[in-house]
Structures are given as structure tokens and as C-alpha cells.
Design an enzyme around this catalytic site. Sequence first.
Site, PDB file in Angstrom:
ATOM      1  CG  ASN A 155      -0.349  -0.116   2.503  1.00  4.93           C
ATOM      2  OD1 ASN A 155       0.808  -0.478   2.624  1.00  4.93           O
ATOM      3  ND2 ASN A 155      -1.090   0.240   3.543  1.00  4.93           N
ATOM      4  CD  GLU A 253       4.766   0.166  12.855  1.00  6.55           C
ATOM      5  OE1 GLU A 253       5.553   0.769  13.588  1.00  6.55           O
ATOM      6  OE2 GLU A 253       3.524   0.253  12.970  1.00  6.55           O
ATOM      7  CB  CYS A 287      -2.301   0.098   8.738  1.00  3.34           C
ATOM      8  SG  CYS A 287      -0.988   1.282   8.844  1.00  3.34           S
TER       9      CYS A 287
HETATM   10  N1  LIG Z   1       0.735  -1.028  10.643  1.00  2.00           N
HETATM   11  C1  LIG Z   1       1.165  -0.606   9.480  1.00  2.00           C
HETATM   12  O1  LIG Z   1       1.964   0.342   9.367  1.00  2.00           O
HETATM   13  C2  LIG Z   1       0.681  -1.259   8.228  1.00  2.00           C
HETATM   14  C3  LIG Z   1      -0.126  -2.393   8.232  1.00  2.00           C
HETATM   15  N2  LIG Z   1      -0.553  -2.960   7.043  1.00  2.00           N
HETATM   16  C4  LIG Z   1      -1.511  -4.069   7.060  1.00  2.00           C
HETATM   17  O2  LIG Z   1      -1.172  -5.063   6.026  1.00  2.00           O
HETATM   18  C5  LIG Z   1      -2.360  -5.480   5.360  1.00  2.00           C
HETATM   19  C6  LIG Z   1      -2.343  -5.073   3.910  1.00  2.00           C
HETATM   20  O3  LIG Z   1      -1.075  -5.277   3.367  1.00  2.00           O
HETATM   21  P1  LIG Z   1      -0.689  -6.675   2.690  1.00  2.00           P
HETATM   22  O4  LIG Z   1       0.509  -6.464   1.844  1.00  2.00           O
HETATM   23  O5  LIG Z   1      -1.862  -7.351   2.081  1.00  2.00           O
HETATM   24  O6  LIG Z   1      -0.258  -7.549   3.923  1.00  2.00           O
HETATM   25  P2  LIG Z   1       0.396  -8.993   3.893  1.00  2.00           P
HETATM   26  O7  LIG Z   1       0.656  -9.247   5.304  1.00  2.00           O
HETATM   27  O8  LIG Z   1      -0.332 -10.011   3.102  1.00  2.00           O
HETATM   28  O9  LIG Z   1       1.819  -8.814   3.086  1.00  2.00           O
HETATM   29  C7  LIG Z   1       2.782  -7.960   3.593  1.00  2.00           C
HETATM   30  C8  LIG Z   1       4.135  -8.465   3.124  1.00  2.00           C
HETATM   31  O10 LIG Z   1       4.366  -9.723   3.728  1.00  2.00           O
HETATM   32  C9  LIG Z   1       4.716 -10.679   2.735  1.00  2.00           C
HETATM   33  N3  LIG Z   1       4.276 -12.007   3.148  1.00  2.00           N
HETATM   34  C10 LIG Z   1       3.032 -12.530   3.093  1.00  2.00           C
HETATM   35  N4  LIG Z   1       3.044 -13.800   3.588  1.00  2.00           N
HETATM   36  C11 LIG Z   1       4.335 -14.059   3.953  1.00  2.00           C
HETATM   37  C12 LIG Z   1       5.020 -15.188   4.518  1.00  2.00           C
HETATM   38  N5  LIG Z   1       4.373 -16.306   4.824  1.00  2.00           N
HETATM   39  N6  LIG Z   1       6.366 -15.096   4.754  1.00  2.00           N
HETATM   40  C13 LIG Z   1       7.035 -13.962   4.448  1.00  2.00           C
HETATM   41  N7  LIG Z   1       6.451 -12.863   3.912  1.00  2.00           N
HETATM   42  C14 LIG Z   1       5.116 -12.914   3.672  1.00  2.00           C
HETATM   43  C15 LIG Z   1       4.029 -10.184   1.481  1.00  2.00           C
HETATM   44  O11 LIG Z   1       4.673 -10.773   0.361  1.00  2.00           O
HETATM   45  P3  LIG Z   1       3.808 -11.046  -0.984  1.00  2.00           P
HETATM   46  O12 LIG Z   1       3.468  -9.718  -1.506  1.00  2.00           O
HETATM   47  O13 LIG Z   1       4.744 -11.788  -1.864  1.00  2.00           O
HETATM   48  O14 LIG Z   1       2.606 -11.826  -0.576  1.00  2.00           O
HETATM   49  C16 LIG Z   1       4.252  -8.696   1.607  1.00  2.00           C
HETATM   50  O15 LIG Z   1       5.555  -8.359   1.193  1.00  2.00           O
HETATM   51  C17 LIG Z   1      -3.480  -4.832   6.080  1.00  2.00           C
HETATM   52  O16 LIG Z   1      -3.907  -5.635   7.175  1.00  2.00           O
HETATM   53  C18 LIG Z   1      -2.868  -3.544   6.669  1.00  2.00           C
HETATM   54  O17 LIG Z   1      -3.517  -3.013   7.773  1.00  2.00           O
HETATM   55  C19 LIG Z   1      -0.155  -2.494   5.832  1.00  2.00           C
HETATM   56  C20 LIG Z   1       0.674  -1.372   5.797  1.00  2.00           C
HETATM   57  C21 LIG Z   1       1.117  -0.676   6.965  1.00  2.00           C
HETATM   58  O1  LIG Z   2       0.942   1.406   5.568  1.00  2.00           O
HETATM   59  C1  LIG Z   2       0.322   2.294   6.060  1.00  2.00           C
HETATM   60  O2  LIG Z   2      -0.883   2.319   6.144  1.00  2.00           O
HETATM   61  C2  LIG Z   2       1.136   3.416   6.562  1.00  2.00           C
HETATM   62  O3  LIG Z   2       1.805   3.028   7.735  1.00  2.00           O
HETATM   63  C3  LIG Z   2       0.264   4.576   6.861  1.00  2.00           C
HETATM   64  S1  LIG Z   2       1.149   6.019   6.971  1.00  2.00           S
HETATM   65  O4  LIG Z   2       2.488   5.785   7.515  1.00  2.00           O
HETATM   66  O5  LIG Z   2       1.259   6.552   5.594  1.00  2.00           O
HETATM   67  O6  LIG Z   2       0.329   6.821   7.843  1.00  2.00           O
END
Ligand SMILES: NC(=O)C1=CN([C@@H]2O[C@H](COP(=O)(O)OP(=O)(O)OC[C@H]3O[C@@H](n4cnc5c(N)ncnc54)[C@H](OP(=O)(O)O)[C@@H]3O)[C@@H](O)[C@H]2O)C=CC1
Ligand SMILES: O=C(O)[C@H](O)CS(=O)(=O)O
Length: 480
Positions: A155, A253, A287
Site C-alpha cells: 500500500n 507494524e 492501516c
Molecule cells: N501497521 C502498518 O503500518 C501497516 C499495516 N498494514 C496491514 O497489512 C495489510 C495489507 O497489506 P498486505 O501487503 O496485504 O499484507 P500482507 O501481510 O499479506 O503482506 C505484507 C508483506 O508480507 C509478505 N508475506 C506474506 N506472507 C508471507 C510469509 N508467509 N512469509 C514472508 N512474507 C510474507 C508479502 O509478500 P507477498 O506480496 O509476496 O505476498 C508482503 O511483502 C493490512 O492488514 C494492513 O492493515 C499495511 C501497511 C502498513
Molecule cells: O501502511 C500504512 O498504512 C502506513 O503506515 C500509513 S502512513 O504511515 O502513511 O500513515
Amino acid sequence: MSDTPLLRESCYIDGKWVKADGGGTIAVTDPATGARIGAVPDMGEAETRRAIEAAHAAMPGWVALTAKERATILRRLHDLMMTHQEELARLLTREQGKSLAEARGEIAYAASFIEWFAEEGRRVYGDVIPSHAADKRIVVLKQPVGVVAAITPWNFPSAMITRKIAPALAAGCAVVLKPASETPFSALALAALAEEAGLPAGLFNVITGGSRAIGGELTGSPLVRKLSFTGSTEVGRLLLGQCAPTIKKASMELGGNAPFIVFDDADVDAAVEGALASKYRNSGQTCVCTNRFYVQAGVHDAFVAKLAERSRALKVGNGFDDGTQIGPLINPAAVEKVEQHVADATAKGAVVLAGGHRHKLGGSFFEPTVLSGVTQDMLIAREETFGPVAGVIRFETEADAIALANDSEFGLAAYFYARDLGRVWRVAEALETGIVGINTGLISTEVAPFGGVKQSGIGREGSRYGIEDYLETKYLCMGL
Ligand SMILES: NC(=O)C1=CN([C@@H]2O[C@H](COP(=O)(O)OP(=O)(O)OC[C@H]3O[C@@H](n4cnc5c(N)ncnc54)[C@H](OP(=O)(O)O)[C@@H]3O)[C@@H](O)[C@H]2O)C=CC1
Ligand SMILES: O=C(O)[C@H](O)CS(=O)(=O)O
């Protein structure tokens, strides 16, 4: 995309651009059109091992530099990012879908972490502690934790990477990064600019491919001393478990479920502006996006009417089209999840005040949606929607609002609008989150400590706190 010099269809290991050992590739598509943008190597354990070994071998030379010398290279990287801001933004919009305006903003946000930590690295102070014995002296050192593995989401394909590599490199660590498979090109472009900035080989390695294989090697290798992950709580939980056998430091995170509370004493127009910013940023795919709205009875009808009116007016379209405010969701599965939340809510009595359906553009586009009559038992109040849907719950008392807001296993961000000073302090202190936005819907900045509590994560990123997660504390007890 062939006209983009920063487009790299190879991975970057030990200062070299390489393909997968087996020659396999993973296609990358434009979420707005479904068109193929390019392909990246499908790497696995062997390439990951080589990247970890390269990082481990490169660290001593990097640690031997002064903090100022490291800062000079990082600042050069910041300057290159801003010089190439437009090209990086277009690459980001192409692979992630967000509007070009938001993509430009993300590149500046991403570069700000590099600039911030270039300086923070020069202020990693130790300590001298008054001794416990006349013949002893106590000194505290801060030293780099070691090789860092970073795994990042789709994202924010640039900012979530620099929020990790900037403090890691500034602290003296080397990094092996696995970006999300949907958005690898922003990561590889960063590697190309780091190479141009003069970052020595082996310090920043970017590998793409099967996440389980790569993740298994990153979490299992004893040479990796820290994992920094941003993504879903489900995957974070899995990775944390995989790090246990080698006792790695971990920054997590993870997912959010942000409440947005509007009290009777709020400025309703300001609250609507804040709601639009917090809900629809990145088409609701952050997130820290508001996931549930709680509006006090006295202002409920006015607030929902204005929010619905403004949501209906949002321009949905391809991120490259002028004026686009809501781009496509990242993939069809994301649209299905949003549809499921809307269907569940309406089946349980919620009312659609705006949107509610897939957009007429088709594909992964969804209408900005406002639901009233939402209740705490609906999926939209329990799970992270990660899409442009605002569910509104009416409440009566301040105590009710706090209880409803805290009724979640997540605790990343929360927002509320109120003007009574006593209420502001009471509610801010009572909310179980790592971040609270008060009379604002935008909280993202490199100067503040970003992170969550409960199942939203461990550790903080950004701010003067963010570099601590990449340092070890050692004390020297000197006998005289
Ligand atoms: N707290 C925060 O700052 C943030 C939280 N999020 C959260 O993440 C989610 C959305 O992002 P999303 O990318 O779908 O999240 P995912 O957890 O599916 O993927 C995040 C990363 O983890 C990798 N990954 C997935 N499965 C594995 C595994 N078994 N072993 C190692 N790496 C793995 C993915 O690789 P691949 O792409 O190859 O599947 C990707 O690079 C939402 O829940 C959102 O809230 C997102 C951004 C920021
Ligand atoms: O992945 C996200 O959602 C980011 O952590 C949000 S922010 O850092 O752009 O607020």
C-alpha cells in the site's frame, strides 16, 4: 513502462543486478487496467542466503565509517529521490494504482525518512553512569543490531521501505528487503538510486519471489539479527513465530481498525473534512484509515448527511487521470472483501447513504460508500475493511464512545473531534492506541513515533525513537 530508466526487472544483490537462479519470473500488473507492466525474478532460499551473506560481509566497512560519512550518502539518496520524484511517482501509480498526486506525496514522505535518519544517525549517544564503586567506571555504548531483514506491503511501496532502511542504514546496519509482489518496482528503483548515491555494495539488497521461501530464510538465518515487518497481523504473527528459534529483535507494524469519534461539541464541518482525509486516503488502503465512525446523537444526522454528500462527489478513476481522488483497489480479492463487509452490514440492517457497489468503471474500482445504522457486531466494525467504505455507529455518552472504540484487538490509530479541553484529555488518555489524531484526520509524519499496541504491532518507526529499534545497548564496566 520501457521509457522509465528507473524500471528494473532484476533484483539487487551485493551491488549487482541479477536474475533468479532458475530464470523464473513473477509478472506485475497495473491494478487499474490489469495490463502487464513487467516482471521481476522469482527468487528463493539460495538467492536469499547469498543476499544475507553479502549484507553480513558489507557491514564492517559501513560501521567503520563515521556517522557523518553515512549521513552524507543517505542525504545524497534523499536528493536523488526528490530529483526523480516524478518518475518514481509514475512508477508507483502504475504498480499500486493510487492517484499521481498521492504518489508524488508518498515519494516526498519516503524521502523525508531518509533525510530525517541521516541526521538521527549522528545523534546516537551513549551514556556515562556514576559508578557503583570507587575503582570502577561505567560507560554505555549504542551499536548497530546487525543484518536487518525487511518485509514490506503494497500500500505504500516506497515509504514503508524507507521507514525501515533509513534508520537501519543510519544505525550502521545492512538490509535485505523483500517488497510486496504486487509492487516491487518502487523498491528496485530505490536500490538503483542508492547505488547511484554511492551506497557500498551489500548494504541494501532487494529480492523478489516466493514470500514463504524468502521469508523462511530471512527469519531462520542466524546471520539476520532483526526483522522489521509491515503488513497484516496474520502474517506478522507467523513471522514473529519463525523468528523465535534465533531470538531476533522484531519490529511489527500490523493491521489497524481505527475508530473516528465525533462528539456533540465538535466542529462538524471540520470533522467531515477530517473524515474524508482519514477514510479515503489511498482509496481506504492504509492501516491508519478510519475503519469505523462513532457519532454522538446530537450531531449524528448532520454529520452523516454531509459525509455522504461529499463521498458521492469524490472522483473515481485511473491514478493517471487528472483529478482522480479514488483509484482502484490493489486486486480483485480486495474488492471482494469490501463487498462482503457492505453485504454483511446491509443484511444486518445498515442503510446505504452513498455508493455501495462496484464502480461502473469495472475491474477493481469501488464506489466511495457511506453506511448508517451500523452496529458493533457487523464485520465492518470488527475487521479491517481496507477499502473506501465508511460505516457510522450512533452513540449517546462519552463513556459509551470510549468503550466502543476500545472494543477491538487492534490498537494502531484513533481519531476524535471535540472542543472541550477536559474531554480532549480524558478521551486521548483513555483510547487504547499508539496514535491519536485530535481534530485532524491526517497523522502521518516522519517526526513522530508511528506504531500500535495490542495486535497492531511492536515498536515505533520514525521520530527520534525509530532508530532505537536498530541499535543494541552495551555497557562497559571498567576496573581502574
Ligand atoms: N501497521 C502498518 O503500518 C501497516 C499495516 N498494514 C496491514 O497489512 C495489510 C495489507 O497489506 P498486505 O501487503 O496485504 O499484507 P500482507 O501481510 O499479506 O503482506 C505484507 C508483506 O508480507 C509478505 N508475506 C506474506 N506472507 C508471507 C510469509 N508467509 N512469509 C514472508 N512474507 C510474507 C508479502 O509478500 P507477498 O506480496 O509476496 O505476498 C508482503 O511483502 C493490512 O492488514 C494492513 O492493515 C499495511 C501497511 C502498513
Ligand atoms: O501502511 C500504512 O498504512 C502506513 O503506515 C500509513 S502512513 O504511515 O502513511 O500513515
